[in-house]
Design a protein around this motif. Sequence first.
Motif, PDB file in Angstrom:
ATOM      1  N   MET B  31      -4.683  -1.676  -9.744  1.00  0.00           N
ATOM      2  CA  MET B  31      -4.101  -0.374 -10.124  1.00  0.00           C
ATOM      3  C   MET B  31      -4.062  -0.225 -11.629  1.00  0.00           C
ATOM      4  O   MET B  31      -4.409   0.830 -12.171  1.00  0.00           O
ATOM      5  CB  MET B  31      -2.690  -0.246  -9.551  1.00  0.00           C
ATOM      6  CG  MET B  31      -2.669   0.101  -8.087  1.00  0.00           C
ATOM      7  SD  MET B  31      -1.011   0.512  -7.557  1.00  0.00           S
ATOM      8  CE  MET B  31      -0.640  -0.848  -6.484  1.00  0.00           C
ATOM      9  N   GLY B  34      -7.305   0.631 -12.922  1.00  0.00           N
ATOM     10  CA  GLY B  34      -7.674   2.012 -12.633  1.00  0.00           C
ATOM     11  C   GLY B  34      -6.813   3.018 -13.374  1.00  0.00           C
ATOM     12  O   GLY B  34      -6.942   4.220 -13.169  1.00  0.00           O
ATOM     13  N   PHE B  36      -3.362   3.208 -13.205  1.00  0.00           N
ATOM     14  CA  PHE B  36      -2.181   3.651 -12.466  1.00  0.00           C
ATOM     15  C   PHE B  36      -1.009   2.710 -12.750  1.00  0.00           C
ATOM     16  O   PHE B  36      -1.200   1.586 -13.195  1.00  0.00           O
ATOM     17  CB  PHE B  36      -2.451   3.658 -10.965  1.00  0.00           C
ATOM     18  CG  PHE B  36      -3.599   4.521 -10.569  1.00  0.00           C
ATOM     19  CD1 PHE B  36      -3.494   5.906 -10.606  1.00  0.00           C
ATOM     20  CD2 PHE B  36      -4.801   3.954 -10.161  1.00  0.00           C
ATOM     21  CE1 PHE B  36      -4.558   6.707 -10.234  1.00  0.00           C
ATOM     22  CE2 PHE B  36      -5.875   4.754  -9.790  1.00  0.00           C
ATOM     23  CZ  PHE B  36      -5.758   6.127  -9.829  1.00  0.00           C
ATOM     24  N   GLN B 314      -0.672   7.503  -2.423  1.00  0.00           N
ATOM     25  CA  GLN B 314      -1.711   8.412  -2.904  1.00  0.00           C
ATOM     26  C   GLN B 314      -1.087   9.742  -3.310  1.00  0.00           C
ATOM     27  O   GLN B 314      -1.421  10.312  -4.348  1.00  0.00           O
ATOM     28  CB  GLN B 314      -2.755   8.640  -1.808  1.00  0.00           C
ATOM     29  CG  GLN B 314      -3.787   9.693  -2.183  1.00  0.00           C
ATOM     30  CD  GLN B 314      -5.105   9.512  -1.427  1.00  0.00           C
ATOM     31  OE1 GLN B 314      -5.361   8.483  -0.828  1.00  0.00           O
ATOM     32  NE2 GLN B 314      -5.939  10.518  -1.475  1.00  0.00           N
ATOM     33  N   VAL B 319      -2.602   7.089  -6.487  1.00  0.00           N
ATOM     34  CA  VAL B 319      -3.461   5.922  -6.250  1.00  0.00           C
ATOM     35  C   VAL B 319      -4.215   6.116  -4.929  1.00  0.00           C
ATOM     36  O   VAL B 319      -3.585   6.313  -3.896  1.00  0.00           O
ATOM     37  CB  VAL B 319      -2.625   4.632  -6.164  1.00  0.00           C
ATOM     38  CG1 VAL B 319      -3.523   3.435  -5.950  1.00  0.00           C
ATOM     39  CG2 VAL B 319      -1.779   4.470  -7.406  1.00  0.00           C
ATOM     40  N   PRO B 320      -5.543   6.080  -4.937  1.00  0.00           N
ATOM     41  CA  PRO B 320      -6.286   6.212  -3.674  1.00  0.00           C
ATOM     42  C   PRO B 320      -5.789   5.198  -2.650  1.00  0.00           C
ATOM     43  O   PRO B 320      -5.566   4.041  -2.999  1.00  0.00           O
ATOM     44  CB  PRO B 320      -7.729   5.884  -4.072  1.00  0.00           C
ATOM     45  CG  PRO B 320      -7.801   6.169  -5.525  1.00  0.00           C
ATOM     46  CD  PRO B 320      -6.442   5.882  -6.075  1.00  0.00           C
ATOM     47  N   PHE B 321      -5.583   5.669  -1.385  1.00  0.00           N
ATOM     48  CA  PHE B 321      -4.944   4.747  -0.437  1.00  0.00           C
ATOM     49  C   PHE B 321      -5.828   3.574  -0.047  1.00  0.00           C
ATOM     50  O   PHE B 321      -5.358   2.580   0.484  1.00  0.00           O
ATOM     51  CB  PHE B 321      -4.388   5.481   0.789  1.00  0.00           C
ATOM     52  CG  PHE B 321      -5.409   6.084   1.699  1.00  0.00           C
ATOM     53  CD1 PHE B 321      -5.613   7.452   1.700  1.00  0.00           C
ATOM     54  CD2 PHE B 321      -6.141   5.296   2.579  1.00  0.00           C
ATOM     55  CE1 PHE B 321      -6.555   8.022   2.539  1.00  0.00           C
ATOM     56  CE2 PHE B 321      -7.077   5.864   3.426  1.00  0.00           C
ATOM     57  CZ  PHE B 321      -7.286   7.241   3.399  1.00  0.00           C
ATOM     58  N   GLU B 322      -7.136   3.659  -0.337  1.00  0.00           N
ATOM     59  CA  GLU B 322      -8.025   2.525  -0.046  1.00  0.00           C
ATOM     60  C   GLU B 322      -7.581   1.274  -0.800  1.00  0.00           C
ATOM     61  O   GLU B 322      -7.949   0.163  -0.443  1.00  0.00           O
ATOM     62  CB  GLU B 322      -9.463   2.845  -0.429  1.00  0.00           C
ATOM     63  CG  GLU B 322     -10.189   3.710   0.574  1.00  0.00           C
ATOM     64  CD  GLU B 322      -9.819   5.172   0.454  1.00  0.00           C
ATOM     65  OE1 GLU B 322      -9.142   5.527  -0.555  1.00  0.00           O
ATOM     66  OE2 GLU B 322     -10.184   5.968   1.336  1.00  0.00           O
ATOM     67  N   LEU B 323      -6.784   1.482  -1.857  1.00  0.00           N
ATOM     68  CA  LEU B 323      -6.327   0.324  -2.608  1.00  0.00           C
ATOM     69  C   LEU B 323      -5.630  -0.678  -1.696  1.00  0.00           C
ATOM     70  O   LEU B 323      -5.707  -1.891  -1.903  1.00  0.00           O
ATOM     71  CB  LEU B 323      -5.357   0.744  -3.721  1.00  0.00           C
ATOM     72  CG  LEU B 323      -4.865  -0.505  -4.425  1.00  0.00           C
ATOM     73  CD1 LEU B 323      -5.675  -0.763  -5.651  1.00  0.00           C
ATOM     74  CD2 LEU B 323      -3.406  -0.473  -4.711  1.00  0.00           C
TER      75      LEU B 323
END
Lengths: 319, 357
Positions: B31, B34, B36, B314, B319-323
């Motif tokens: 994160m 990225g 975040f 998200q 934050v994209p939930f794929e994380l």
Amino acid sequence: MDWGLILSNLVHDTIVFSTALIFAALGGLYSERSGVVNIALEGMMIIGAFTGAVMTYAFQDSLGAWAPWVGFIAAGIAGSIFALPHAVASVTFKADQTVSGVALNFLAAGLSIYLTKIIFDGAGQTTTLNTVFNKFSIPGLSEIPYIGHAIFEAYPTSYLAFIAVFLTWYIVFKTPFGLRLRSVGEHPRAADTVGINVKRMRYTAVMISGMLAALGGATISLTTTSNFSHNTVSGQGFIAIAALIFGKWHPMGAMGAALFFGVAQAIKSLVQIFGLTNYIPTEFIFMLPYVLTILVMAGLVGRSSAPAALGKPYDTGSR
Amino acid sequence: MNKVIAVFTKESFLVPAVAILLGLLTGAIAMLAGGFNPIDAYTALIKKVFGSAYNFGETIRQITPLIFTGLAVAFAFRTGLFNIGAEGQFIVGMIASTVVGVSFDLPAIIHAPLAILAGAVAGGLWGAIAGYLKAARGVNEVITSIMLNWVALYFANWVMNAFFIPAGKQTSEEVKDSAIITIGWLAEMFDNARLHWGTLIAVLAAIFFYIILWKTKSGFELRSVGLNPHASEYAGMNVNRNVVKAMFIGGMFAGIGGATEILGVFHYQAIMTQHTGYGFDGIAVALIGGNTPFGVILAAILFGVLTFGASGMQFSAGVPFELIRVVIASVIFFVAAHGIVKIFVKPILMKKKEGGH
């Protein structure tokens, strides 16, 4: 109905569909010949497809037609780096290799889309690439009726895949490196005794494996789909594992099996052309490659002839 | 002797716990990379799950199928088999329950149990195919069960398309009311979150898992075959029969999971363009849970909370939930390579030992 043309198209499509599988199955071959199970081919392909698409996207404006090559090479590098944790876990820390592979598959699926969303403003897929690999016609040969279209009009990646098959056969069976690779997978203790560094061989093999599988993934995003999304690879890594086993861990065998799966996929479109879907439900055609794999493994191939030390961590000094 | 056991249980608890921490840490690093804020993201995740009655209920719904598929993988693992086919077993469980739920008119007391039983048997038989091929033909169950996952997906679509889905539609008719296992009053308490009896069945299945493996003769055989097939053979056990049996029972768990998902949550079946994912997540659940029934429940809770909460992450933190898949992958990785975790755990264990003396 021109049967020659239909057959010619079928061979052509088969080669297109098989290319990625050939790369990935060869990748699996290096790893498994060294004794490390590689169920992470799927994840490695995903990383390759993603890296290939993103790097091509980054360079397509400045490099034009060369950009896919940059993407392709970058994918190979990314794949071998991505494979490193698998080697660390299964060689150094003697983890269960299947489990470690499962972890990498999860990681690739999550990480690639996470990064895609960051790079492309929250979109779940990369934008469509302007430049991807173009089909390449071999001058002269591609003029031959039917055969020309079938074999001599293909993506450059397809030719590379077949070259890789031959190279792999040569490396694995005709070079000292190949002998060491196989010995480490068959009898690591004996290999260790004669002074082969088992761990280093296995690390190398797993990284080559990641590189080749990633090239397979990049083949998909840089030829047929022209972008990367969550379903670009969708199970082809697992089919590549099946092809490897089907081909008895031999490069030519793996190629043959990959071509077989390619035919099954190419037949799908053919069946639709003929209107056979009125007689056979499409779902059964989709099922075909998987059912055949099971049948062939159960019937024709029989008991598996896997490298003897496959899946067994090697402990220096174990007796 | 008790001390020895205490140390062992400590470690078997510590390794996954530390692996989870390392996984969350890896997620935090991803994160930060990225751009975040991980603290905001994890806070949002927790808030999503515990913030409202509806979301809390839906989290429980999310956990339920994971318990089933986790048990399916774990049970086979105890017999030395790697069941990657829980996904396919889950899917055939779904169709079987849809078929029974839509086609019959029966009193609820018979209809719902029959639909669940159909799911159990279908899942069990699907698992048994891989078990049989392993036993009779020596075919690696990892590969067959992967292939069977795809066959199940297309087979389910065919059954639906051919018999249960009106032309031009994408979903089947709803199952009859008598087959539905949604718990109305509980759902109302949780703002209409889709709560159903499947959750209770999942807990009972975990108890059944424990009893059959550790309290019965046949469970002893199954575990024995898992630990050492050659010794078991020598001791007069039929290894092949145990392999088929283990895959059948494992498949049953996944099949019931698929059935309760249809009967409790959706009430109909749709054409599937891809796998549900529950079977694959079940592999992670079983591994993190150490292949024990109690561990599977805990791991399913962790897994369900993370995946359900990820959408909140998200929504509020961007934050994209794929994380969350990255977090889960790291947890599996650290559980597999527990040697890495032990490097972190060692200082704690050393201190404990010194304190004890």
